[in-house]
Design an enzyme around this catalytic site. Sequence first.
Site, short mmCIF file in Angstrom:
data_model
loop_
_atom_site.label_atom_id
_atom_site.label_comp_id
_atom_site.label_asym_id
_atom_site.label_seq_id
_atom_site.Cartn_x
_atom_site.Cartn_y
_atom_site.Cartn_z
N HIS A 33 0.71 -1.44 0.04
CA HIS A 33 0.10 0.01 -0.06
C HIS A 33 0.79 1.15 0.00
O HIS A 33 0.71 2.37 -0.75
CB HIS A 33 -0.93 0.04 1.32
CG HIS A 33 -1.97 -1.00 1.21
ND1 HIS A 33 -1.90 -2.07 2.03
CD2 HIS A 33 -3.19 -1.30 0.59
CE1 HIS A 33 -3.07 -2.80 2.28
NE2 HIS A 33 -3.59 -2.25 1.11
N LYS A 145 -1.32 -3.49 -9.52
CA LYS A 145 -1.54 -4.70 -10.63
C LYS A 145 -1.95 -5.97 -9.76
O LYS A 145 -2.20 -7.05 -10.54
CB LYS A 145 -0.58 -4.82 -11.20
CG LYS A 145 -0.45 -3.66 -12.35
CD LYS A 145 0.55 -4.03 -13.43
CE LYS A 145 0.89 -2.94 -14.43
NZ LYS A 145 2.20 -3.32 -15.42
N LYS A 146 -1.57 -6.15 -8.69
CA LYS A 146 -1.60 -7.47 -7.73
C LYS A 146 -3.19 -7.73 -7.91
O LYS A 146 -3.73 -8.91 -8.26
CB LYS A 146 -1.56 -7.10 -6.23
CG LYS A 146 -2.35 -8.12 -5.51
CD LYS A 146 -1.52 -9.28 -4.99
CE LYS A 146 -1.94 -9.91 -3.93
NZ LYS A 146 -3.25 -9.84 -3.63
#
Length: 279
Positions: A33, A145-146
């Site tokens: 994050h 993009k995870k």
Amino acid sequence: MKIISSIEELRDHLRGQLRTAFVATMGNLHEGHLSLMRLARTHGDPVVASIFVNRLQFGPNEDFDKYPRTFQADVEKLEKEGVYVLFAPTEKDMYPEPQEYRVQPPNDLGNILEGEFRPGFFTGVSTVVMKLFSCVQPRVAVFGKKDYQQLMIVRNMARQFALPTEIVGAETYRAEDGLALSSRNGYLSVEERAEAPLLYQVLNDVANEVRGGQHKVAQVEQLAMERLAGRGWKPDYVAVRKRIDLQPPSAADMEQGAPLVVLSAAKLGATRLIDNLEI
Ligand code: PAF
């Protein structure tokens, strides 16, 4: 950093800001994050983050109640990153009445892969993201993009609704052993945490086979699923898809070298992990 829970106060506080860069989260913040916050900073100013565990995107048997909530630690991390405003609405702030209007992604994107195994998930995500955008009015929003399918759905939503928000995708942040950082990694036992990097290894092996000229993707996917199952995982899918629309590539797509991504979700013990890799 100012912490704001009311939509009205947030609007007052951000009035006149034209270059806001926004990162939406459900809290329990980790380095992944924080890397989104740092990327946001390069795209705009001020940086606004949100923490809201969005009930709408959890199924009835999913982990809404036990989703990790670590607000004080999150606040300290965001302060260190120089975040200007943390929007942390309560459920009453966000949904003062039942949220009857929803944003529904098209079936061929919203009901495949994650959407097949988590019915309603992307409607819940799209609805809250639309509402967060309406509150924050960002010029840029950064998504990892995870959550590859989520990023694509949000990007398409922003385009189709002509939202004035540019969607920026951030590379997946990984531990040294390759495991993609996720709040749900905290559910893993010590033994499961040691096993978890297998998912990324499997994705790499699939990607290498396809790069090496193996065009029979169904066969590669099947073997990858069997490999995970053989180590005690319960895979939902390992799927090689076109990056453009997340549909399976045809033989002609493979011949022409269409850009691909391999996506996967699998349960390790009670924890469901997802990951993906652009090929
Ligand atoms: O990726 C997440 O953490 C959530 O799906 C999001 C984008 C914050 C919406 O609740």
